[in-house]
Design a protein around this motif. Structure first.
Motif, PDB file in Angstrom:
ATOM      1  N   GLY A  30       9.298  35.601   7.664  1.00 55.77           N
ATOM      2  CA  GLY A  30      10.744  35.408   7.769  1.00 55.77           C
ATOM      3  C   GLY A  30      11.097  34.113   8.454  1.00 55.77           C
ATOM      4  O   GLY A  30      12.029  33.403   8.046  1.00 55.77           O
ATOM      5  N   HIS A  31      10.348  33.781   9.493  1.00 55.13           N
ATOM      6  CA  HIS A  31      10.611  32.547  10.231  1.00 55.13           C
ATOM      7  C   HIS A  31      10.369  31.321   9.338  1.00 55.13           C
ATOM      8  O   HIS A  31      11.168  30.387   9.331  1.00 55.13           O
ATOM      9  N   GLU A  32       9.270  31.344   8.595  1.00 53.38           N
ATOM     10  CA  GLU A  32       8.953  30.216   7.714  1.00 53.38           C
ATOM     11  C   GLU A  32      10.020  30.058   6.629  1.00 53.38           C
ATOM     12  O   GLU A  32      10.425  28.937   6.302  1.00 53.38           O
ATOM     13  N   LEU A  33      10.471  31.168   6.074  1.00 54.36           N
ATOM     14  CA  LEU A  33      11.502  31.095   5.038  1.00 54.36           C
ATOM     15  C   LEU A  33      12.845  30.643   5.613  1.00 54.36           C
ATOM     16  O   LEU A  33      13.595  29.917   4.962  1.00 54.36           O
ATOM     17  N   TYR A  34      13.148  31.064   6.848  1.00 55.31           N
ATOM     18  CA  TYR A  34      14.362  30.560   7.496  1.00 55.31           C
ATOM     19  C   TYR A  34      14.258  29.043   7.677  1.00 55.31           C
ATOM     20  O   TYR A  34      15.218  28.309   7.419  1.00 55.31           O
ATOM     21  N   ASN A  35      13.080  28.574   8.127  1.00 54.37           N
ATOM     22  CA  ASN A  35      12.882  27.134   8.303  1.00 54.37           C
ATOM     23  C   ASN A  35      13.113  26.403   6.981  1.00 54.37           C
ATOM     24  O   ASN A  35      13.716  25.331   6.957  1.00 54.37           O
ATOM     25  N   HIS A  36      12.616  26.987   5.891  1.00 52.29           N
ATOM     26  CA  HIS A  36      12.852  26.403   4.564  1.00 52.29           C
ATOM     27  C   HIS A  36      14.345  26.233   4.325  1.00 52.29           C
ATOM     28  O   HIS A  36      14.818  25.158   3.930  1.00 52.29           O
ATOM     29  N   ASN A  37      15.096  27.285   4.560  1.00 52.45           N
ATOM     30  CA  ASN A  37      16.541  27.242   4.313  1.00 52.45           C
ATOM     31  C   ASN A  37      17.238  26.244   5.233  1.00 52.45           C
ATOM     32  O   ASN A  37      18.163  25.540   4.809  1.00 52.45           O
ATOM     33  N   LEU A  38      16.795  26.176   6.473  1.00 53.66           N
ATOM     34  CA  LEU A  38      17.363  25.212   7.418  1.00 53.66           C
ATOM     35  C   LEU A  38      17.122  23.785   6.932  1.00 53.66           C
ATOM     36  O   LEU A  38      18.045  22.960   6.901  1.00 53.66           O
ATOM     37  N   TYR A  39      15.891  23.500   6.518  1.00 54.32           N
ATOM     38  CA  TYR A  39      15.569  22.145   6.089  1.00 54.32           C
ATOM     39  C   TYR A  39      16.260  21.793   4.774  1.00 54.32           C
ATOM     40  O   TYR A  39      16.628  20.635   4.556  1.00 54.32           O
ATOM     41  N   ARG A  40      16.482  22.778   3.916  1.00 55.10           N
ATOM     42  CA  ARG A  40      17.263  22.518   2.706  1.00 55.10           C
ATOM     43  C   ARG A  40      18.723  22.222   3.070  1.00 55.10           C
ATOM     44  O   ARG A  40      19.381  21.412   2.416  1.00 55.10           O
ATOM     45  N   THR A  41      19.223  22.876   4.114  1.00 56.88           N
ATOM     46  CA  THR A  41      20.569  22.591   4.603  1.00 56.88           C
ATOM     47  C   THR A  41      20.653  21.141   5.094  1.00 56.88           C
ATOM     48  O   THR A  41      21.617  20.427   4.794  1.00 56.88           O
ATOM     49  N   VAL A  66       7.687  26.821   2.634  1.00 54.38           N
ATOM     50  CA  VAL A  66       7.372  27.805   1.599  1.00 54.38           C
ATOM     51  C   VAL A  66       5.854  27.945   1.474  1.00 54.38           C
ATOM     52  O   VAL A  66       5.332  29.048   1.312  1.00 54.38           O
ATOM     53  N   LYS A  67       5.148  26.822   1.561  1.00 54.95           N
ATOM     54  CA  LYS A  67       3.681  26.846   1.501  1.00 54.95           C
ATOM     55  C   LYS A  67       3.113  27.658   2.672  1.00 54.95           C
ATOM     56  O   LYS A  67       2.204  28.475   2.483  1.00 54.95           O
ATOM     57  N   HIS A  68       3.656  27.473   3.865  1.00 53.53           N
ATOM     58  CA  HIS A  68       3.178  28.225   5.040  1.00 53.53           C
ATOM     59  C   HIS A  68       3.416  29.717   4.843  1.00 53.53           C
ATOM     60  O   HIS A  68       2.563  30.542   5.171  1.00 53.53           O
ATOM     61  N   HIS A  69       4.582  30.042   4.329  1.00 54.14           N
ATOM     62  CA  HIS A  69       4.905  31.440   4.027  1.00 54.14           C
ATOM     63  C   HIS A  69       3.863  32.000   3.053  1.00 54.14           C
ATOM     64  O   HIS A  69       3.371  33.104   3.224  1.00 54.14           O
ATOM     65  N   GLN A  70       3.503  31.214   2.034  1.00 51.12           N
ATOM     66  CA  GLN A  70       2.545  31.682   1.032  1.00 51.12           C
ATOM     67  C   GLN A  70       1.165  31.896   1.640  1.00 51.12           C
ATOM     68  O   GLN A  70       0.455  32.834   1.257  1.00 51.12           O
ATOM     69  N   TRP A  71       0.773  31.065   2.592  1.00 53.99           N
ATOM     70  CA  TRP A  71      -0.509  31.267   3.268  1.00 53.99           C
ATOM     71  C   TRP A  71      -0.544  32.640   3.945  1.00 53.99           C
ATOM     72  O   TRP A  71      -1.548  33.338   3.897  1.00 53.99           O
ATOM     73  N   ILE A  72       0.554  32.995   4.579  1.00 49.14           N
ATOM     74  CA  ILE A  72       0.615  34.289   5.268  1.00 49.14           C
ATOM     75  C   ILE A  72       0.584  35.426   4.253  1.00 49.14           C
ATOM     76  O   ILE A  72      -0.134  36.415   4.438  1.00 49.14           O
TER      77      ILE A  72
END
Length: 182
Positions: A30-41, A66-72
């Motif tokens: 969840g944290h990694e995906l939030y970071n994705h959304n933040l950086y897209r913002t 997104v890549k980090h999320h996929q690793w997890i």
């Protein structure tokens, strides 16, 4: 014969990592995906400003999350863990100016480092050495680089030069670092 804690034995028959570590890893998804959304913002902010190299930089940073999320996800699948994706909070940030995005990025990366180190500590405490090694080889190494780049680019953002010059340097350095990793 080595005596194994009964709770650990029962859990390990279903999945090869403990439920506390699973919870922390799912939270990290969840944290990694939030970071994705933040950086897209942030990418959108720079797109609207016409600073397209910084837009590209933040799109790249978002893709890394997104890549980090996929690793997890891959690790959880490898260890036979059944889980549900966590809720991802909406991005609610105020962007004061261009520099502020770099301050917020650095702060977010410091937070991410603390969360990953917390997972490492929990895995060490549980004696989950395979998870510790995996964390060191993937997330810890990657996070060290993320924090370094964020610190470096914050320093550049604070320099008294125009943003076109800053964006050239930031994107060139970022792309060179990505090419070196490939």
């Amino acid at each position: 014969m080595i005596k194994i804690d009964k709770k650990i034995y029962i859990e390990r028959r279903q999945q090869s990592i403990g439920s506390e570590i699973v919870d922390l890893l799912v939270e990290q998804i969840g944290h990694e995906l939030y970071n994705h959304n933040l950086y897209r913002t942030f990418a959108n902010y720079f797109a609207v400003k016409g600073l397209h190299k910084l837009e590209e930089y933040y799109v790249g940073r978002a893709d890394e999350e997104v890549k980090h999320h996929q690793w997890i996800v891959d690790r959880l699948n490898y260890t036979d863990v059944s889980y549900k994706y966590p809720n991802i909070p909406a991005v609610k940030v105020d962007i004061k100016d261009e520099e502020d995005t770099f301050v917020q990025t650095f702060d977010k990366e410091l937070e991410t480092t603390a969360l990953i180190y917390n997972i490492v500590k929990a895995a060490e405490k549980e004696g989950e050495w395979g998870t510790v090694k995996w964390l060191q080889d993937t997330l810890v190494d990657e996070q060290t680089e993320e924090e370094h780049i964020s610190r470096k680019f914050l320093k550049i953002a604070r320099q008294d030069i125009d943003w076109v010059t800053k964006e050239d340097y930031i994107l060139d350095y970022y792309q060179a670092a990505q090419d070196a990793d490939d």
